[in-house]
Design a protein around this motif. Structure first.
Motif, short mmCIF file in Angstrom:
data_model
loop_
_atom_site.label_atom_id
_atom_site.label_comp_id
_atom_site.label_asym_id
_atom_site.label_seq_id
_atom_site.Cartn_x
_atom_site.Cartn_y
_atom_site.Cartn_z
N ASP A 26 0.79 -0.97 -0.27
CA ASP A 26 0.49 -0.34 0.05
C ASP A 26 0.75 1.57 -0.17
O ASP A 26 0.48 2.44 -0.81
N SER A 27 1.87 1.40 0.21
CA SER A 27 2.99 2.89 0.41
C SER A 27 3.95 2.62 -1.46
O SER A 27 3.65 3.62 -1.13
N GLY A 28 3.15 2.08 -2.22
CA GLY A 28 4.23 1.93 -3.18
C GLY A 28 5.63 2.27 -3.64
O GLY A 28 5.42 2.70 -4.02
N LEU A 29 5.75 1.91 -2.23
CA LEU A 29 7.67 1.81 -2.10
C LEU A 29 7.97 0.39 -2.32
O LEU A 29 9.05 0.07 -2.16
N ALA A 30 7.42 -0.62 -2.04
CA ALA A 30 7.67 -2.18 -1.86
C ALA A 30 7.68 -2.88 -3.58
O ALA A 30 8.32 -3.79 -3.04
N SER A 31 6.88 -2.94 -4.06
CA SER A 31 7.22 -3.58 -5.03
C SER A 31 5.77 -3.36 -5.93
O SER A 31 4.89 -1.77 -6.12
N PHE A 32 5.47 -3.75 -7.27
CA PHE A 32 5.17 -3.37 -8.08
C PHE A 32 3.68 -4.10 -7.89
O PHE A 32 2.21 -3.58 -8.21
N SER A 147 4.13 1.49 -13.34
CA SER A 147 3.36 1.48 -12.19
C SER A 147 1.31 1.13 -12.24
O SER A 147 1.57 1.47 -13.14
N LEU A 148 1.66 0.10 -11.48
CA LEU A 148 -0.70 0.21 -11.82
C LEU A 148 -1.02 1.10 -10.48
O LEU A 148 -0.42 1.46 -9.69
N ALA A 149 -2.81 1.37 -10.85
CA ALA A 149 -3.73 1.59 -9.83
C ALA A 149 -3.24 1.13 -7.91
O ALA A 149 -3.96 0.35 -8.46
N ALA A 156 2.41 7.65 -10.26
CA ALA A 156 0.85 7.57 -10.61
C ALA A 156 0.47 6.38 -11.30
O ALA A 156 1.77 5.64 -12.49
N PRO A 157 -0.73 6.05 -11.82
CA PRO A 157 -1.05 4.97 -12.48
C PRO A 157 0.19 4.95 -13.52
O PRO A 157 -0.13 6.41 -14.59
N GLY A 158 0.36 4.25 -14.60
CA GLY A 158 1.01 4.20 -16.06
C GLY A 158 2.77 4.82 -16.04
O GLY A 158 2.90 4.74 -17.03
N ARG A 159 3.01 5.57 -14.73
CA ARG A 159 4.98 5.87 -14.49
C ARG A 159 5.45 4.21 -14.55
O ARG A 159 5.12 3.91 -14.14
N TRP A 160 6.59 4.73 -15.95
CA TRP A 160 7.49 3.71 -15.72
C TRP A 160 8.29 4.33 -13.83
O TRP A 160 9.24 4.72 -14.15
N ARG A 161 8.93 2.80 -14.10
CA ARG A 161 9.29 3.09 -12.59
C ARG A 161 11.23 2.29 -12.80
O ARG A 161 11.02 1.71 -13.57
N ASP A 162 11.93 2.30 -12.05
CA ASP A 162 13.07 1.64 -12.33
C ASP A 162 13.05 0.80 -11.33
O ASP A 162 12.92 1.31 -9.80
N VAL A 163 14.13 -0.26 -10.95
CA VAL A 163 14.26 -1.06 -9.63
C VAL A 163 15.97 -0.89 -9.43
O VAL A 163 16.44 -1.60 -10.82
N LEU A 164 16.05 -0.11 -8.40
CA LEU A 164 18.07 -0.95 -8.49
C LEU A 164 18.03 -2.32 -7.67
O LEU A 164 17.61 -3.29 -7.49
N LEU A 165 19.08 -2.78 -9.25
CA LEU A 165 19.64 -4.54 -8.54
C LEU A 165 20.96 -4.69 -7.27
O LEU A 165 22.00 -3.26 -7.53
#
Length: 176
Positions: A26-32, A147-149, A156-165
């Protein structure tokens, strides 16, 4: 902080584990991912060992850490992906560090040589926690997903996101 125990996770902890997982989602910071799903799904996606919960003196689950397989190939048998989640009310109190330390120690004792994590760059607390436990950023997967809604304050939904490895090589396994 009240007395705290780190114990192997069992199915009896399942609903509390999923509730804490959902808080993170729910935080939007943990996962797609947006929904924690069922215990059966969670159980199937994580390795049967290397699952830990942090319990207070009333046996309330305050956080958890677990490993998922990196690959089904035998040559990657010593590589796993880290998941760690702490209840919102208990974040910033050192609980994540204790869980991650326990997870690392138990994985190394069993012969795992690499642990990895995929973390959104905006999740500075998680990046810092992993780095404090010997993980290093080995790359950034740019615009790897959208990102999904969702219900949280995430992008925001539809925004591309980066993921650090991030990866952590064992200090005792696979050093030759």
């Amino acid at each position: 902080m009240p007395e705290l125990a780190l114990l192997p996770m069992t199915a009896a902890h399942g609903q509390a584990v999923l509730a804490i997982y959902q808080e993170g989602l729910d935080s939007g910071l943990a996962s797609f991912r947006q929904k924690a799903g069922s215990w059966q799904d969670w159980d199937r996606q994580h390795l049967a060992v290397w699952r830990w919960v942090a319990l207070d003196d009333r046996e309330t689950v305050l956080g958890w850490a677990a490993l998922s397989p990196y690959s089904s190939r035998a040559d990657y048998a010593g590589v796993a992906e880290v998941s760690i989640y702490v209840a919102r009310a208990r974040r910033g109190q050192g609980l994540g560090g204790r869980l991650l330390g326990q997870l690392i120690d138990s994985a190394e004792a069993a012969g795992l040589w690499t642990l990895q994590a995929g973390i959104f760059p905006e999740n500075a607390a998680s990046v810092g926690l992993h780095q404090a436990h010997g993980f290093r950023i080995v790359g950034c997967r740019e615009k790897i997903g959208r990102s999904l809604a969702g219900p949280g304050p995430g992008p925001a939904p539809g925004r591309w996101r980066d993921v650090l490895l991030l990866e952590r090589r064992s200090r005792i396994v696979g050093r030759d």
